[in-house]
Enzyme design. Structure first.
Site, PDB file in Angstrom:
ATOM      1  N   ASP A  13       0.261  -1.188  -0.171  1.00 56.83           N
ATOM      2  CA  ASP A  13      -0.062  -0.154  -0.157  1.00 56.83           C
ATOM      3  C   ASP A  13       1.420   1.257  -0.154  1.00 56.83           C
ATOM      4  O   ASP A  13       1.994   0.814   0.396  1.00 56.83           O
ATOM      5  CB  ASP A  13      -0.848   0.278   1.351  1.00 56.83           C
ATOM      6  CG  ASP A  13      -2.312   1.388   1.014  1.00 56.83           C
ATOM      7  OD1 ASP A  13      -2.410   1.338   0.144  1.00 56.83           O
ATOM      8  OD2 ASP A  13      -2.704   1.686   2.052  1.00 56.83           O
ATOM      9  N   ASN A  15     -11.126  -3.643  -6.335  1.00 52.37           N
ATOM     10  CA  ASN A  15     -10.047  -2.075  -7.247  1.00 52.37           C
ATOM     11  C   ASN A  15     -10.306  -1.818  -8.034  1.00 52.37           C
ATOM     12  O   ASN A  15     -10.383  -0.846  -9.050  1.00 52.37           O
ATOM     13  CB  ASN A  15      -8.461  -2.991  -7.167  1.00 52.37           C
ATOM     14  CG  ASN A  15      -7.292  -3.051  -5.767  1.00 52.37           C
ATOM     15  OD1 ASN A  15      -6.867  -3.176  -5.031  1.00 52.37           O
ATOM     16  ND2 ASN A  15      -8.149  -1.892  -4.656  1.00 52.37           N
TER      17      ASN A  15
HETATM   18  C1  FPP Z   1      -2.562   0.241  -3.050  1.00 51.62           C
HETATM   19  O1  FPP Z   1      -1.465   1.479  -2.895  1.00 51.62           O
HETATM   20  C2  FPP Z   1      -1.651  -1.144  -4.265  1.00 51.62           C
HETATM   21  C3  FPP Z   1      -2.134  -1.336  -5.772  1.00 51.62           C
HETATM   22  C4  FPP Z   1      -3.413  -1.518  -5.431  1.00 51.62           C
HETATM   23  C5  FPP Z   1      -1.769  -2.060  -6.412  1.00 51.62           C
HETATM   24  C6  FPP Z   1      -0.566  -2.544  -6.007  1.00 51.62           C
HETATM   25  C7  FPP Z   1       0.615  -2.873  -7.228  1.00 51.62           C
HETATM   26  C8  FPP Z   1       1.709  -2.704  -7.904  1.00 51.62           C
HETATM   27  C9  FPP Z   1       1.976  -2.437  -6.571  1.00 51.62           C
HETATM   28  C10 FPP Z   1       2.029  -3.181  -8.984  1.00 51.62           C
HETATM   29  C11 FPP Z   1       1.981  -4.464 -10.003  1.00 51.62           C
HETATM   30  C12 FPP Z   1       2.576  -5.615  -9.000  1.00 51.62           C
HETATM   31  C13 FPP Z   1       2.996  -5.949  -9.036  1.00 51.62           C
HETATM   32  C14 FPP Z   1       2.913  -7.610  -8.264  1.00 51.62           C
HETATM   33  C15 FPP Z   1       4.398  -6.584 -10.353  1.00 51.62           C
HETATM   34  P1  FPP Z   1      -2.469   2.336  -2.868  1.00 51.62           P
HETATM   35  O2  FPP Z   1      -2.298   2.638  -5.023  1.00 51.62           O
HETATM   36  O3  FPP Z   1      -4.229   2.059  -2.384  1.00 51.62           O
HETATM   37  O4  FPP Z   1      -1.663   3.716  -2.679  1.00 51.62           O
HETATM   38  P2  FPP Z   1      -2.533   4.789  -1.588  1.00 51.62           P
HETATM   39  O5  FPP Z   1      -3.177   4.248  -0.099  1.00 51.62           O
HETATM   40  O6  FPP Z   1      -1.425   5.005  -1.010  1.00 51.62           O
HETATM   41  O7  FPP Z   1      -3.614   5.454  -2.621  1.00 51.62           O
END
Ligand code: FPP
Length: 227
Positions: free
Chosen positions: A15, A63
Site C-alpha cells: 500500500d 480495486n
Molecule cells: C495499493 O496502493 C496498491 C495497489 C492497489 C496496486 C499494487 C500494485 C503494484 C505494486 C504493482 C504491480 C504488482 C506486481 C506484483 C508487479 P494505493 O494505490 O491504494 O496507494 P494509496 O493508498 O497511497 O492511494
C-alpha cells in the site's frame, strides 16, 4: 519462551503507491510503476532470508472501482512482471489467487502460462493475489464444500491454493492498520506488522525490521506459554 522461528510464509500488502505519487507530484500510475520496480527486491530479499512462500496483494476485486486508466496501469505492471518472471527469478514457482478469467485476456493468458511453465519449480513459491476477494474466496470454498464434512482440510481444498501454508507474517506498508480482505480464512493466526513506509520507498532494512519484530513474537495459536 517459544523458540524464535523464521516465518515460512510472508505476505505483503503493498500500500502507498498513490500517496507516494502525490507526494512527488506525479500521477497514480507512476506510483504503481515505482511500486512494481520494488517487487523483485522485496521477493528476492525475503527468499534470501529463508522464507519459502511470499504472497503479494496486487489487485483486489474492489480495486475495479478505480478509474479504468489506473486499473489498466496496474494490469500492465503485473503483465510485464509475469512476462519477465523466469528471467528475474529463475527456479521460483509462480501462482495466482483470484478470478483471473475476469481480468484482461493478455494478462490472464500470461498468468496461466507462467503457472504452467513454473509449476515444478521448488522450493520457493510466489503467490500473487489478482482480482482477489477474501469473502469471495470463502464463498467459493463453501460452494465446493460437502455438507457431510466438518473438516478444515476439506474446506481448504476449495481455496485457491490449499497446498500453501497459512501466512505466518503479514506486512502492510503505507500506514493503514487493516487487512482489506486479505486472505481472511488463512490469516486467522497470522502475525501482523504495519509500517508507515510507502511501498515504492520500501527497503531491505524495512523487511528485516519486520522479520526481526516477528522473531520477538510469542505465537501460541490459542495455547499457553510453555516455560
Ligand atoms: C495499493 O496502493 C496498491 C495497489 C492497489 C496496486 C499494487 C500494485 C503494484 C505494486 C504493482 C504491480 C504488482 C506486481 C506484483 C508487479 P494505493 O494505490 O491504494 O496507494 P494509496 O493508498 O497511497 O492511494
Amino acid at each position: 519462551m517459544v523458540e524464535a522461528k523464521l516465518p515460512t510464509h510472508v505476505a505483503v500488502i503493498m500500500d502507498g503507491n498513490g500517496r507516494w505519487a502525490q507526494k512527488c507530484g506525479k500521477t497514480r500510475n507512476i506510483g504503481h510503476i515505482e511500486g512494481a520496480k520494488r517487487v523483485p527486491l522485496v521477493v528476492k530479499h525475503l527468499f534470501s532470508r529463508g522464507v519459502r512462500v511470499v504472497t503479494l496483494y496486487a489487485f483486489s476485486e474492489e480495486n475495479f472501482a478505480r478509474p479504468n486508466e489506473e486499473v489498466q496501469g496496474i494490469f500492465d505492471r503485473v503483465a510485464e512482471f509475469v512476462e519477465g518472471f523466469s528471467e528475474t527469478f529463475g527456479d521460483v514457482r509462480l501462482v495466482f489467487s483470484g478470478e483471473l478469467e475476469a481480468v484482461s485476456g493478455r494478462l490472464c493468458a500470461a498468468c496461466r502460462q507462467a503457472e504452467l511453465t513454473t509449476r515444478s519449480n521448488a522450493p520457493f513459491t510466489l503467490n500473487i493475489l489478482l482480482n482477489y476477494g477474501g469473502r469471495s474466496e470463502i464463498i467459493r470454498a463453501a460452494r465446493l464444500f460437502s455438507c457431510d464434512s466438518s473438516s478444515d482440510a476439506d474446506f481448504r481444498s476449495g481455496l485457491y491454493h490449499p497446498e500453501l501454508p497459512d501466512p505466518d507474517l503479514i506486512i502492510r506498508t503505507g500506514g493503514e492498520k487493516r487487512l482489506s480482505g486479505f486472505m481472511p480464512y488463512q490469516s486467522a493466526y497470522s502475525e501482523l506488522y504495519f509500517s508507515d513506509v510507502l511501498f515504492p520507498d520500501i527497503t531491505t532494512a524495512d523487511l528485516d525490521a519486520a522479520l526481526e519484530d516477528y522473531l520477538g513474537r510469542s505465537r501460541r495459536f490459542g495455547g499457553i506459554k510453555t516455560p
